[in-house]
Design a protein around this motif. Sequence first.
Motif, PDB file in Angstrom:
ATOM      1  N   GLN A  48       1.072  -1.284  -0.158  1.00  0.00           N
ATOM      2  CA  GLN A  48       0.050  -0.009   0.060  1.00  0.00           C
ATOM      3  C   GLN A  48       0.880   1.234  -0.128  1.00  0.00           C
ATOM      4  OE1 GLN A  48      -2.145  -1.138   3.506  1.00  0.00           O
ATOM      5  NE2 GLN A  48      -4.004  -1.635   2.266  1.00  0.00           N
ATOM      6  N   ASN A  50       1.058   3.887   1.686  1.00  0.00           N
ATOM      7  CA  ASN A  50       1.595   4.544   2.779  1.00  0.00           C
ATOM      8  C   ASN A  50       2.709   3.665   3.415  1.00  0.00           C
ATOM      9  OD1 ASN A  50      -0.433   2.629   3.497  1.00  0.00           O
ATOM     10  ND2 ASN A  50      -0.483   3.345   5.378  1.00  0.00           N
ATOM     11  N   ILE A  51       2.788   2.449   3.145  1.00  0.00           N
ATOM     12  CA  ILE A  51       3.788   1.448   3.619  1.00  0.00           C
ATOM     13  C   ILE A  51       5.051   1.448   2.719  1.00  0.00           C
ATOM     14  CG2 ILE A  51       4.245  -1.052   3.879  1.00  0.00           C
ATOM     15  CD1 ILE A  51       1.087  -1.532   4.452  1.00  0.00           C
ATOM     16  N   PHE A  54       7.631   3.965   3.439  1.00  0.00           N
ATOM     17  CA  PHE A  54       8.735   3.851   4.435  1.00  0.00           C
ATOM     18  C   PHE A  54       9.573   2.520   4.146  1.00  0.00           C
ATOM     19  CE2 PHE A  54       5.107   5.195   7.304  1.00  0.00           C
ATOM     20  CZ  PHE A  54       5.739   6.255   7.786  1.00  0.00           C
ATOM     21  N   TYR A  55       9.144   1.439   3.398  1.00  0.00           N
ATOM     22  CA  TYR A  55       9.722   0.226   3.405  1.00  0.00           C
ATOM     23  C   TYR A  55       9.778  -0.493   2.034  1.00  0.00           C
ATOM     24  CZ  TYR A  55       8.256   0.728   7.991  1.00  0.00           C
ATOM     25  OH  TYR A  55       8.173   1.249   9.153  1.00  0.00           O
ATOM     26  N   GLU A  77     -10.252  -2.273   5.124  1.00  0.00           N
ATOM     27  CA  GLU A  77     -10.841  -3.604   5.318  1.00  0.00           C
ATOM     28  C   GLU A  77     -11.825  -3.766   4.235  1.00  0.00           C
ATOM     29  OE1 GLU A  77      -9.508  -6.126   7.011  1.00  0.00           O
ATOM     30  OE2 GLU A  77     -11.102  -7.522   6.435  1.00  0.00           O
ATOM     31  N   GLY A 108       0.206  -5.290   5.886  1.00  0.00           N
ATOM     32  CA  GLY A 108      -0.331  -5.728   7.370  1.00  0.00           C
ATOM     33  C   GLY A 108      -1.387  -6.850   6.605  1.00  0.00           C
ATOM     34  N   GLY A 109      -2.344  -7.536   7.575  1.00  0.00           N
ATOM     35  CA  GLY A 109      -3.025  -8.667   7.300  1.00  0.00           C
ATOM     36  C   GLY A 109      -3.934  -8.738   6.031  1.00  0.00           C
ATOM     37  N   MET A 110      -4.218  -7.401   5.662  1.00  0.00           N
ATOM     38  CA  MET A 110      -5.227  -7.060   4.683  1.00  0.00           C
ATOM     39  C   MET A 110      -4.260  -7.380   3.282  1.00  0.00           C
ATOM     40  SD  MET A 110      -5.860  -4.443   1.849  1.00  0.00           S
ATOM     41  CE  MET A 110      -7.380  -4.003   1.318  1.00  0.00           C
ATOM     42  N   ASP A 113      -3.296 -11.233   3.307  1.00  0.00           N
ATOM     43  CA  ASP A 113      -4.538 -12.282   2.952  1.00  0.00           C
ATOM     44  C   ASP A 113      -4.931 -12.210   1.531  1.00  0.00           C
ATOM     45  OD1 ASP A 113      -4.630 -12.812   5.549  1.00  0.00           O
ATOM     46  OD2 ASP A 113      -6.966 -12.314   5.949  1.00  0.00           O
ATOM     47  N   THR A 134       2.424  -5.035  10.262  1.00  0.00           N
ATOM     48  CA  THR A 134       1.566  -4.732  11.395  1.00  0.00           C
ATOM     49  C   THR A 134       1.851  -5.713  12.600  1.00  0.00           C
ATOM     50  OG1 THR A 134      -0.373  -5.950  10.704  1.00  0.00           O
ATOM     51  CG2 THR A 134      -0.294  -3.671   9.945  1.00  0.00           C
ATOM     52  N   ASP A 140       0.118 -13.176  13.643  1.00  0.00           N
ATOM     53  CA  ASP A 140      -1.079 -13.925  13.177  1.00  0.00           C
ATOM     54  C   ASP A 140      -1.254 -14.248  11.888  1.00  0.00           C
ATOM     55  OD1 ASP A 140      -3.256 -15.753  13.494  1.00  0.00           O
ATOM     56  OD2 ASP A 140      -4.415 -14.312  14.825  1.00  0.00           O
ATOM     57  N   ALA A 141      -1.630 -13.108  11.249  1.00  0.00           N
ATOM     58  CA  ALA A 141      -2.271 -13.247   9.919  1.00  0.00           C
ATOM     59  C   ALA A 141      -0.997 -13.631   8.989  1.00  0.00           C
ATOM     60  CB  ALA A 141      -2.505 -11.843   9.457  1.00  0.00           C
ATOM     61  N   PRO A 178       0.493   3.397  13.241  1.00  0.00           N
ATOM     62  CA  PRO A 178      -0.283   4.471  13.889  1.00  0.00           C
ATOM     63  C   PRO A 178      -0.779   3.597  15.297  1.00  0.00           C
ATOM     64  CG  PRO A 178      -1.044   4.231  11.694  1.00  0.00           C
ATOM     65  CD  PRO A 178       0.010   2.964  11.785  1.00  0.00           C
ATOM     66  N   GLU A 181      -3.688   1.187  15.470  1.00  0.00           N
ATOM     67  CA  GLU A 181      -3.417   0.071  14.698  1.00  0.00           C
ATOM     68  C   GLU A 181      -2.558  -0.939  15.593  1.00  0.00           C
ATOM     69  OE1 GLU A 181      -4.916  -1.009  11.871  1.00  0.00           O
ATOM     70  OE2 GLU A 181      -5.415   0.806  11.095  1.00  0.00           O
TER      71      GLU A 181
HETATM   72  N1  LIG Z   1      -4.928 -14.966   7.364  1.00  0.00           N
HETATM   73  C1  LIG Z   1      -5.086 -15.004   8.879  1.00  0.00           C
HETATM   74  O1  LIG Z   1      -4.590 -15.935   9.622  1.00  0.00           O
HETATM   75  C2  LIG Z   1      -5.372 -13.757   9.601  1.00  0.00           C
HETATM   76  C3  LIG Z   1      -5.456 -13.576  11.062  1.00  0.00           C
HETATM   77  C4  LIG Z   1      -5.800 -12.389  11.705  1.00  0.00           C
HETATM   78  C5  LIG Z   1      -6.129 -11.402  10.860  1.00  0.00           C
HETATM   79  N2  LIG Z   1      -6.331 -11.502   9.508  1.00  0.00           N
HETATM   80  C6  LIG Z   1      -6.773 -10.250   8.490  1.00  0.00           C
HETATM   81  O2  LIG Z   1      -5.927  -9.261   8.801  1.00  0.00           O
HETATM   82  C7  LIG Z   1      -6.688  -8.161   8.499  1.00  0.00           C
HETATM   83  C8  LIG Z   1      -6.236  -7.136   9.540  1.00  0.00           C
HETATM   84  O3  LIG Z   1      -4.695  -6.950   9.428  1.00  0.00           O
HETATM   85  P1  LIG Z   1      -4.115  -5.541   9.876  1.00  0.00           P
HETATM   86  O4  LIG Z   1      -4.670  -5.219  11.330  1.00  0.00           O
HETATM   87  O5  LIG Z   1      -2.791  -5.803   9.787  1.00  0.00           O
HETATM   88  O6  LIG Z   1      -4.919  -4.574   9.100  1.00  0.00           O
HETATM   89  P2  LIG Z   1      -4.316  -3.875   7.429  1.00  0.00           P
HETATM   90  O7  LIG Z   1      -3.517  -4.702   6.778  1.00  0.00           O
HETATM   91  O8  LIG Z   1      -5.672  -3.293   7.216  1.00  0.00           O
HETATM   92  O9  LIG Z   1      -3.338  -2.645   8.132  1.00  0.00           O
HETATM   93  C9  LIG Z   1      -3.725  -1.693   8.813  1.00  0.00           C
HETATM   94  C10 LIG Z   1      -3.327  -0.145   8.601  1.00  0.00           C
HETATM   95  O10 LIG Z   1      -1.982  -0.214   8.887  1.00  0.00           O
HETATM   96  C11 LIG Z   1      -1.233   0.587   7.714  1.00  0.00           C
HETATM   97  N3  LIG Z   1       0.198  -0.048   7.716  1.00  0.00           N
HETATM   98  C12 LIG Z   1       0.426  -1.306   7.769  1.00  0.00           C
HETATM   99  N4  LIG Z   1       1.813  -1.355   8.050  1.00  0.00           N
HETATM  100  C13 LIG Z   1       2.023  -0.192   8.574  1.00  0.00           C
HETATM  101  C14 LIG Z   1       3.426   0.323   9.030  1.00  0.00           C
HETATM  102  N5  LIG Z   1       4.521  -0.160   9.483  1.00  0.00           N
HETATM  103  N6  LIG Z   1       3.453   1.488   9.241  1.00  0.00           N
HETATM  104  C15 LIG Z   1       2.497   2.501   8.962  1.00  0.00           C
HETATM  105  N7  LIG Z   1       1.218   2.031   8.594  1.00  0.00           N
HETATM  106  C16 LIG Z   1       1.305   0.635   8.298  1.00  0.00           C
HETATM  107  C17 LIG Z   1      -1.896  -0.157   6.598  1.00  0.00           C
HETATM  108  O11 LIG Z   1      -1.738   0.546   5.435  1.00  0.00           O
HETATM  109  C18 LIG Z   1      -3.255   0.013   7.138  1.00  0.00           C
HETATM  110  O12 LIG Z   1      -3.892   1.331   6.552  1.00  0.00           O
HETATM  111  C19 LIG Z   1      -7.904  -8.399   8.652  1.00  0.00           C
HETATM  112  O13 LIG Z   1      -8.397  -8.477   7.193  1.00  0.00           O
HETATM  113  C20 LIG Z   1      -8.187  -9.908   9.032  1.00  0.00           C
HETATM  114  O14 LIG Z   1      -9.141 -10.526   8.670  1.00  0.00           O
HETATM  115  C21 LIG Z   1      -5.975 -12.820   8.900  1.00  0.00           C
END
Ligand SMILES: NC(=O)c1ccc[n+]([C@@H]2O[C@H](COP(=O)([O-])OP(=O)(O)OC[C@H]3O[C@@H](n4cnc5c(N)ncnc54)[C@H](O)[C@@H]3O)[C@@H](O)[C@H]2O)c1
Length: 348
Positions: A48, A50-51, A54-55, A77, A108-110, A113, A134, A140-141, A178, A181
């Motif tokens: 994404q 914003n990520i 940084f990286y 999401e 992140g997880g989004m 996945d 994240t 986990d994810a 953030p 998060e």
């Molecule tokens: N597959 C699995 O086993 C499993 C387990 C748990 C959750 N999930 C899924 O994971 C998702 C949630 O994941 P999430 O909480 O990581 O949300 P996400 O991936 O939506 O990330 C959250 C936000 O943080 C931002 N971000 C990510 N890394 C960053 C960083 N290092 N610095 C600044 N901003 C950053 C992203 O751009 C996003 O806006 C859900 O869809 C959930 O269903 C899957």
Amino acid sequence: MARKIMRHTIQVTLEKNSYPVSVGSGLLQEPAIFMPHVHGHQVCIVTQKNIADFYLAKVLSAFSEYQCGVIFLPEGEQHKNLTEWGKIMTILLEKGHDRSATLIALGGGMVGDMTGFAAACYQRGVNYIQMPTTLIAQVDAAIGGKTGVNHSLGKNMIGAFYQPQCVVADIDTLQTLPPREFHAGLAEVIKYALIRDIDFLDWLENHIADVLSRKKEALLHMITTCVSHKAALVTADERDHGVRRLLNLGHTFAHAIETLSSYESILHGEAVAMGLCLAAQHSVNLGWLTTTDLERIQSLLLTCHLPCELPLHLTLEQLMTAMKKDKKNQHGKLTLILLKKLGEGVCV
Ligand SMILES: NC(=O)c1ccc[n+]([C@@H]2O[C@H](COP(=O)([O-])OP(=O)(O)OC[C@H]3O[C@@H](n4cnc5c(N)ncnc54)[C@H](O)[C@@H]3O)[C@@H](O)[C@H]2O)c1
């Protein structure tokens, strides 16, 4: 004085597709950790904007000799759906990626996945690497191969079990996450303590200040502990028919809360926190937990800035109706994970 070790590797051992999960500081700048898992000469990084700010440059520098594309997903999401997933497919085809290509999920997880599900389906399966950024994704994810997207009628309803080649969890990335998060990720952390590690619950309570200020030593211990639990459960039950289901503590409630909120306004981890409280309350009603146990859980969640109450627009009745559609239910029977005692989850 000897320098502290700032990394650990945990193996997910499976009949097919075993892989390492590396947890530590500075890992994205160490291609030696992930390059052995890249086969072929085509790479596509899914992330994404914003990520990427940084990286992305850190990861891209390893692939100067490769055909390396980048796909940006929108944030949120509500975009974890077949439409955005289809766009990944279109770009991979337009750029001529073949079956030897490796996808990299940087996010992140989004992102993880969706990239995993794209890897599972593109040309009937290509390799992928998880680089979670994240807390939820690192603990986990990114581990265990559950990939997929949401449908307006249910969370994660379309997907596949598809394991990555490796997971690279660079804890330094958590410094830019953030606060909201980061706090949301702590709900999944607390979940591990509740289902199988009472000592970890004590540790979290005693070190929560260091965790909340994101001290590296505390993060490394906390994330490595969670990854070890996740790896053990996935190794024992890859397809989620037995002990792995314990990881769903609070999640049947959480998925219903997310679906009823149209995947907006409430973060996954926040919904999990509410779900943990509801599961704990249910366990109290059954005489398994004491009210003191429940208060202990609520107190830790509140210290982590997590919600313990349902949002005002949701009623318990609405929640129960939505929960009946959860994919963990079998033969129309609602499946719940509850707590026999603190540190011991049970599937009922
Ligand atoms: N597959 C699995 O086993 C499993 C387990 C748990 C959750 N999930 C899924 O994971 C998702 C949630 O994941 P999430 O909480 O990581 O949300 P996400 O991936 O939506 O990330 C959250 C936000 O943080 C931002 N971000 C990510 N890394 C960053 C960083 N290092 N610095 C600044 N901003 C950053 C992203 O751009 C996003 O806006 C859900 O869809 C959930 O269903 C899957």
